[in-house]
Scaffold this motif. Structure first.
Motif, mmCIF file in Angstrom:
data_model
loop_
_atom_site.group_PDB
_atom_site.id
_atom_site.type_symbol
_atom_site.label_atom_id
_atom_site.label_comp_id
_atom_site.label_asym_id
_atom_site.label_seq_id
_atom_site.Cartn_x
_atom_site.Cartn_y
_atom_site.Cartn_z
ATOM 1 N N ILE A 1 12.448 -19.066 -41.735
ATOM 2 C CA ILE A 1 13.260 -18.260 -40.826
ATOM 3 C C ILE A 1 12.415 -17.767 -39.656
ATOM 4 N N ALA A 2 12.914 -17.977 -38.439
ATOM 5 C CA ALA A 2 12.272 -17.432 -37.238
ATOM 6 C C ALA A 2 13.082 -16.248 -36.747
ATOM 7 N N VAL A 3 12.417 -15.110 -36.532
ATOM 8 C CA VAL A 3 13.069 -13.895 -36.041
ATOM 9 C C VAL A 3 12.858 -13.837 -34.534
ATOM 10 N N LEU A 4 13.946 -13.943 -33.773
ATOM 11 C CA LEU A 4 13.891 -14.056 -32.327
ATOM 12 C C LEU A 4 14.534 -12.848 -31.668
ATOM 13 N N GLY A 5 13.966 -12.425 -30.534
ATOM 14 C CA GLY A 5 14.533 -11.297 -29.807
ATOM 15 C C GLY A 5 13.540 -10.750 -28.807
ATOM 16 N N GLN B 1 2.191 -5.871 -30.771
ATOM 17 C CA GLN B 1 3.137 -6.849 -30.246
ATOM 18 C C GLN B 1 2.459 -8.003 -29.514
ATOM 19 N N SER B 2 1.124 -8.071 -29.603
ATOM 20 C CA SER B 2 0.404 -9.148 -28.922
ATOM 21 C C SER B 2 0.189 -10.362 -29.815
ATOM 22 N N THR B 3 0.601 -10.280 -31.079
ATOM 23 C CA THR B 3 0.402 -11.407 -31.993
ATOM 24 C C THR B 3 1.713 -11.781 -32.667
ATOM 25 N N GLU B 4 1.734 -12.982 -33.223
ATOM 26 C CA GLU B 4 2.842 -13.429 -34.055
ATOM 27 C C GLU B 4 2.335 -13.558 -35.476
ATOM 28 N N ASN B 5 3.202 -13.296 -36.429
ATOM 29 C CA ASN B 5 2.817 -13.365 -37.832
ATOM 30 C C ASN B 5 3.832 -14.153 -38.627
ATOM 31 N N LYS B 6 3.325 -14.912 -39.582
ATOM 32 C CA LYS B 6 4.184 -15.659 -40.498
ATOM 33 C C LYS B 6 3.933 -15.127 -41.903
ATOM 34 N N TYR B 7 4.991 -14.617 -42.528
ATOM 35 C CA TYR B 7 4.891 -14.023 -43.850
ATOM 36 C C TYR B 7 5.525 -14.930 -44.901
ATOM 37 N N LYS B 8 4.919 -14.937 -46.087
ATOM 38 C CA LYS B 8 5.468 -15.686 -47.212
ATOM 39 C C LYS B 8 5.926 -14.700 -48.278
ATOM 40 N N TYR B 9 7.081 -15.001 -48.857
ATOM 41 C CA TYR B 9 7.713 -14.049 -49.766
ATOM 42 C C TYR B 9 8.623 -14.793 -50.727
ATOM 43 N N ARG B 10 8.513 -14.438 -51.999
ATOM 44 C CA ARG B 10 9.380 -15.049 -53.015
ATOM 45 C C ARG B 10 10.289 -13.976 -53.584
ATOM 46 N N THR B 11 11.570 -14.296 -53.703
ATOM 47 C CA THR B 11 12.532 -13.357 -54.267
ATOM 48 C C THR B 11 13.701 -14.145 -54.854
ATOM 49 N N VAL B 12 14.668 -13.438 -55.416
ATOM 50 C CA VAL B 12 15.823 -14.072 -56.037
ATOM 51 C C VAL B 12 17.059 -13.798 -55.189
ATOM 52 N N VAL B 13 17.779 -14.856 -54.844
ATOM 53 C CA VAL B 13 19.017 -14.748 -54.083
ATOM 54 C C VAL B 13 20.127 -15.424 -54.886
ATOM 55 N N ASP B 14 21.135 -14.667 -55.241
ATOM 56 C CA ASP B 14 22.270 -15.196 -56.023
ATOM 57 C C ASP B 14 21.810 -15.910 -57.291
ATOM 58 N N GLY B 15 20.813 -15.321 -57.943
ATOM 59 C CA GLY B 15 20.343 -15.867 -59.212
ATOM 60 C C GLY B 15 19.351 -17.011 -59.101
ATOM 61 N N GLU B 16 19.021 -17.442 -57.879
ATOM 62 C CA GLU B 16 18.089 -18.543 -57.682
ATOM 63 C C GLU B 16 16.821 -18.040 -56.985
ATOM 64 N N GLU B 17 15.656 -18.467 -57.461
ATOM 65 C CA GLU B 17 14.407 -18.068 -56.818
ATOM 66 C C GLU B 17 14.247 -18.804 -55.487
ATOM 67 N N MET B 18 13.914 -18.054 -54.453
ATOM 68 C CA MET B 18 13.747 -18.624 -53.122
ATOM 69 C C MET B 18 12.367 -18.277 -52.586
ATOM 70 N N SER C 1 7.506 -12.231 -28.009
ATOM 71 C CA SER C 1 8.263 -12.598 -26.814
ATOM 72 C C SER C 1 7.325 -12.708 -25.624
ATOM 73 N N LEU C 2 7.111 -13.948 -25.165
ATOM 74 C CA LEU C 2 6.245 -14.199 -24.019
ATOM 75 C C LEU C 2 7.103 -14.454 -22.791
ATOM 76 N N ASN C 3 6.857 -13.694 -21.737
ATOM 77 C CA ASN C 3 7.624 -13.863 -20.497
ATOM 78 C C ASN C 3 9.127 -13.806 -20.750
ATOM 79 N N GLU C 4 9.516 -12.892 -21.650
ATOM 80 C CA GLU C 4 10.926 -12.655 -21.979
ATOM 81 C C GLU C 4 11.620 -13.893 -22.560
ATOM 82 N N ASP C 5 10.857 -14.739 -23.283
ATOM 83 C CA ASP C 5 11.493 -15.911 -23.906
ATOM 84 C C ASP C 5 12.058 -15.595 -25.283
ATOM 85 N N CYS C 6 11.872 -14.351 -25.746
ATOM 86 C CA CYS C 6 12.392 -13.903 -27.046
ATOM 87 C C CYS C 6 11.833 -14.705 -28.221
#
Length: 221
Positions: free
Chosen positions: A37-41, A65-82, A91-96
């Motif tokens: 998932i990419a969080v844009l804005g 806000q000068s860096t980007e980070n990628k996080y890894k996370y495991r959880t259960v959604v609707d009974g299935e591990e994700m 956001s560089l030059n307002e590209d979100c």
């Protein structure tokens, strides 16, 4: 943390400045149990606060806000591990954060605006155009979030406007507060996860149907 969920916060920092994310955004086909998932804005809408709130259930108000980070996370959604990979974009030059390598890498996008900043809402219209141009008409799982619901008395974007924008994309819409509302923040990411899994299943069924037909033709010819 919700029952059955096991989360860890592991960030992978990109290099600063105008450098590309490609060294750690190599696109690999993800399975049904993996969600990228990419969080844009726009800058300042709360992308980092939302991402970390989802992963750790904690609220942190200040971020670099000068860096980007990628996080890894495991959880259960609707009974299935994700297995989630969440990219908190810069956001560089307002590209979100909607750059080509990011759009290629992600299975789905969280589009975030601030309810108290109309400009951040209008900037998402441009993000929509970038996504549509890049995907060339192919549908892609998206969820739209109006953040900072705790400051609704300063609202510059109506609920109806957010809802209408999401409807134009054919996707879910939620107004949330990263600082106060862990339940709805979690639901936003889980909702997108469901959209992604459904999209993958439909795509897999389509290709199996097409290539299965080709295989039968080859055998019977």
């Amino acid at each position: 943390m919700s029952s059955g969920a096991a989360g860890t916060l592991g960030g992978e920092n990109s290099v600063g400045g105008g450098s590309t994310l490609k060294p750690y955004l190599k696109r690999k086909k993800s399975s049904l149990g993996e969600t990228k998932i990419a969080v844009l804005g726009a800058e300042g809408v709360g992308k980092s606060a939302l991402s970390v709130r989802f992963i750790t259930k904690r609220f942190i108000g200040e971020y670099d806000q000068s860096t980007e980070n990628k996080y890894k996370y495991r959880t259960v959604v609707d009974g299935e591990e994700m297995a989630f990979e969440v990219l908190d974009t810069r956001s560089l030059n307002e590209d979100c954060g909607a750059r080509e390598d990011v759009l290629r890498w992600a299975d789905g996008y969280v589009l975030v605006y601030s309810m108290i900043c109309r400009k951040s809402y209008l900037m998402l219209q441009e993000v929509q155009k970038k996504v549509e141009e890049f995907r060339k008409g192919t549908s892609i799982p998206i969820v739209v979030i109006g953040n900072k619901a705790d400051l609704a008395h300063m609202r510059q974007v109506t609920h109806e406007e957010g809802q209408t924008f999401a409807e134009s994309l054919g996707c879910p819409f939620l107004e949330v507060s990263a600082s106060e509302d862990v339940t709805n923040v979690t639901e936003a990411f889980h909702s997108l996860c469901r959209e992604i899994v459904d999209f993958k299943r439909r795509s897999r069924t389509f290709f199996e149907r097409v290539f299965g037909a080709f295989g039968k033709e080859k055998v019977t010819s």
